[in-house]
Design an enzyme around this catalytic site. Structure first.
Site, PDB file in Angstrom:
ATOM      1  N   GLU A   1     -60.606 -21.216  10.646  1.00 36.32           N
ATOM      2  CA  GLU A   1     -62.053 -21.424  10.472  1.00 36.32           C
ATOM      3  C   GLU A   1     -62.391 -21.873   9.047  1.00 36.32           C
ATOM      4  OE1 GLU A   1     -66.383 -19.194  10.997  1.00 36.32           O
ATOM      5  OE2 GLU A   1     -64.563 -17.988  10.961  1.00 36.32           O
TER       6      GLU A   1
ATOM      7  N   LYS B   1     -62.058 -23.262  14.599  1.00 39.87           N
ATOM      8  CA  LYS B   1     -63.463 -22.860  14.645  1.00 39.87           C
ATOM      9  C   LYS B   1     -64.184 -23.596  13.524  1.00 39.87           C
ATOM     10  CE  LYS B   1     -66.654 -18.924  14.640  1.00 39.87           C
ATOM     11  NZ  LYS B   1     -66.821 -17.471  14.827  1.00 39.87           N
TER      12      LYS B   1
END
Length: 298
Positions: free
Chosen positions: A177, A214
């Site tokens: 992420e 993500k």
């Protein structure tokens, strides 16, 4: 080796991921939005107890099942907690059909070159082993990109993939992420650099090794399509990044193959003062809206 049933669900089932991983810094704000002011509790233990009660209430809700919520990301204390006397990871998978992930980063270092890389994680292997033993399927770790600085973004992505390889070695699925701030004045330019850096790192992964990504919902719809199509990417999920739920869902609808992994956008209408019927109805409506944005594309 990752669990085959969980992998199949994560890789192909329709739905989205619930991010229930607010940690020390973000917990007071999450509780405040839920209707619990900082003056109503004292110390971290009481704060985390109240946060766990909120998360447990979400997990028990009738709509919070694997039919639409395919996975949930947990804070370490949540992983170590119970719901109705059952450890949270096994409760999620056995009772709700929801795949459990664990947030493993320890926060961010100060900004340098327009980014914040993750703090060192000297105890990561021990945490990964403990998580795996508790039934955790995968992990999540967050960095932040504030500016379109090539050196900074390259450092973020390199660190993320270095840690991802450590996670893969422990038999878990990493969610990488590198969040691009929605407030960045150079958000689009940063996303272009980020996409190229991620693609380079994906190409370097040994055959058979896979990750999840993500990412902030991009400025240009479908901008991350090449990453979604990469053989090393199991799934690409979107963070809400401070957008309201309505705005995040509207933007997500225009990104094919990208599903939600929302935190604040998931809980923004929930309040501690709600009756169970009100709480469950509000959460069901939210789940339906996020599911639709993840599955039914414009």
């Amino acid at each position: 080796m990752v669990d085959a049933k969980m992998l199949n669900k994560i890789g192909s089932a329709p739905g989205f991921i619930a991010a229930l991983d607010q940690s020390g810094g973000s917990t007071p704000k999450a509780l405040q939005l839920y209707g619990i002011a900082e003056s109503e509790y004292q110390g971290d233990e009481e704060m985390f107890r109240l946060m766990h009660a909120m998360r447990a209430r979400i997990m028990r809700a009738p709509a919070f099942t694997g039919d639409k919520v395919i996975a949930a990301i947990l804070f370490e204390r949540t992983m170590d907690g119970d719901v109705d006397g059952q450890p949270v990871p096994s409760y999620l998978w056995e009772k709700r059909g929801v795949v459990p992930f664990l947030k493993v980063d320890k926060g961010l270092l100060p900004e340098e070159n327009g980014v914040q890389v993750m703090k060192p994680m000297p105890d990561l292997d021990a945490l990964l082993i403990r998580g795996r033993e508790k039934g955790i399927f995968g992990t999540k770790m967050r960095s932040v990109i504030a500016q379109a600085d090539k050196a900074g973004i390259a450092a973020v992505v390199q660190q993320q993939f270095e840690v991802a390889r450590q996670i893969i070695a422990q038999g878990l699925m990493p969610i990488i992420e590198p969040e691009v701030s929605i407030k960045s004045p150079t958000k689009g330019e940063a996303e272009a650099i980020l996409r190229d850096e991620i693609a380079q790192q994906l190409d370097k992964l040994p055959s058979g090794e896979t990750v999840m990504l993500k990412l902030t919902i991009p400025t240009v719809p479908d901008f991350y399509a090449p990453l979604i199509e990469h053989k090393a990417v199991i799934r690409l999920v979107a963070l809400s990044g401070g957008y309201s739920r309505a705005e995040a869902c509207e933007k997500l609808k225009h990104n094919h193959g990208m599903i939600a992994s929302f935190s604040r956008a998931l809980t923004e209408n929930l309040r501690v003062t709600m009756s169970d019927a009100e709480f469950n109805a509000s959460l069901a409506e939210t789940i339906d809206e996020i599911y639709a944005a993840s599955v039914n594309k414009a």
